[in-house]
Design a protein around this motif. Sequence first.
Motif, mmCIF file in Angstrom:
data_model
loop_
_atom_site.group_PDB
_atom_site.id
_atom_site.type_symbol
_atom_site.label_atom_id
_atom_site.label_comp_id
_atom_site.label_asym_id
_atom_site.label_seq_id
_atom_site.Cartn_x
_atom_site.Cartn_y
_atom_site.Cartn_z
ATOM 1 N N UNK A 1 -1.642 -8.386 -3.967
ATOM 2 C CA UNK A 1 -2.386 -7.036 -3.036
ATOM 3 C C UNK A 1 -2.667 -5.764 -4.096
ATOM 4 N N UNK B 1 -2.393 -5.728 -7.503
ATOM 5 C CA UNK B 1 -3.344 -6.035 -8.423
ATOM 6 C C UNK B 1 -5.002 -5.958 -8.022
ATOM 7 N N UNK B 2 -5.255 -6.516 -6.688
ATOM 8 C CA UNK B 2 -6.585 -6.068 -6.176
ATOM 9 C C UNK B 2 -6.764 -4.985 -5.863
ATOM 10 N N UNK B 3 -5.788 -3.878 -5.418
ATOM 11 C CA UNK B 3 -6.163 -2.696 -5.397
ATOM 12 C C UNK B 3 -6.588 -2.047 -6.572
ATOM 13 N N UNK C 1 0.714 -1.281 0.116
ATOM 14 C CA UNK C 1 0.266 -0.001 -0.163
ATOM 15 C C UNK C 1 1.004 1.346 0.040
ATOM 16 N N UNK D 1 -7.863 -3.550 -9.209
ATOM 17 C CA UNK D 1 -9.110 -4.014 -9.666
ATOM 18 C C UNK D 1 -10.187 -3.186 -8.910
ATOM 19 N N UNK D 2 -10.011 -3.084 -7.824
ATOM 20 C CA UNK D 2 -11.091 -2.293 -6.924
ATOM 21 C C UNK D 2 -11.367 -1.022 -7.378
ATOM 22 N N UNK D 3 -10.007 -0.292 -7.754
ATOM 23 C CA UNK D 3 -10.286 1.106 -8.349
ATOM 24 C C UNK D 3 -11.099 1.070 -9.555
ATOM 25 N N UNK D 4 -10.752 0.039 -10.388
ATOM 26 C CA UNK D 4 -11.272 -0.027 -11.752
ATOM 27 C C UNK D 4 -12.788 -0.033 -11.580
#
Lengths: 278, 202
Positions: free
Chosen positions: A44, A46-48, A16, A50-53
């Motif tokens: 982690x 990549x997941x961040x 982060x 994806x969440x922003x996307x």
Amino acid sequence: MSPVPISHDDLQAYADGQLDGERRDAVEQALARDASVGVRIAAIRAQNAELRHAFDPWLAERVPPRLIAAAEGPTRRGVLARGWPVLAAAATLVMGMAIGWFGRDLVLQRAGTPTTFAREAVLTHALYAADQRRPVEVWANEEAGLARWLTRRMGTQAHIPDLGPLGYTLVGGRLVAGNEKPTGLVMYENADKQRITLQWRITREKADASGETAFRYLHEDGVGVFHWVDDDCAYALSGPFERAQLLGIARVVYGQLAAAPKVPPSAPPAAPAAKPPA
Amino acid sequence: MLVALAPRAARAERSTLPLARASFHVVDAPLPHPELLAAIPRLRRYARVLAGDWARADDLVQETLARAWEKRRLWQPGTDLRAWMFTIMHNVFVNMRTSASREAMHVSLDADSEGAEGAWQIPVQPQQFTHVELGELLQQVGRLPAEQRETLLLAAVEELKYEEIAAVLSIPVGTVMSRLSRAREKLRRMADERPAALKRVK
């Protein structure tokens, strides 16, 4: 020196971007030793992303009038309710209007003027150019990947102009949810930290009937926009500049885009032929 | 374990990020209007995650803006307005939820009551440029426990620092990190349960 053990919290904080000092050093040493550490950190991040996307499209939605009114504060809460007929009658919007560019769209809708790509580009520019934390989704250090990503997602070949000779370095790029089609965005910055954005999307609008590309100009609330249509694609170059200055940049952008090899929107994106730079 | 509630004034002044930007010294100390407007989309987004439905989210944002104006003297020019507003919104939400649940005890709950914590109504949005996974991702976030998804949104999407999140949610930093790692682990497990055909290949 035996390796310093790192905790799951360390990994998470590092991913982060919130780890400093010796804990950060410890993670970087672990990264050098153990590939699985890098894999976990990448997962982690990549997941961040994806969440922003998934959640970023909500930012592009039009703000309801009652929230704009609430932002005015207690003494001016009634301005929108009382002022509508006057505002709607205005044919052009003057800079410095109290309700600002968020309310501009509403006024335009009331006046029967449709929201165009150029006006959206102003909004989008203002939203992201002012963002300190994450103005772009993919940063300039991954420029080759950025062009590929935009190409793949938009279904049209993305070319990122080089504005170095004009004193602008690439900050990075992102995708923006558009009315029907996604909009690509790349952002540049000069030594004075002034930012310009180039946005583009596939359009059904035809270019000028004469066959020549017409540059149109719009200026709202401190943001100038040059926009044009070329080859089924609408472009908008935005920045906090006067017309003459922005035109110079727009010409360079247009020249580079015109010189780039053309791939029709329906063709599948070209497989990467060259190795990415090391 | 929740930290004891600090007085609101102290929380608001704990904003840590100094912004390199001129502050205007006006006698009445109004809030900076352009920054307030620019914050509204992010406030709406977080409000939706808190409230679970669009209409109540906008009510929450409106109430937050009103409260921010009431308390404008607590905001220090040059500090992060967005983090301060998120703190106010979270407090407003907690108060609204507390009084709502008190009322709910007097009313018989019917099956469609929207008072259920964690009820998550995401309208299907056309996402032409994304894979169907992103709509699924929204649904999966909706299935996380409320406190985990709030923390995850502030960290991964709004990218607040852990200390800022701790201030917004009135919890210790350690709790922020443990909620985050549980939320991330849960999402990973939900992703692994997706049909293989839809898994994104990186």
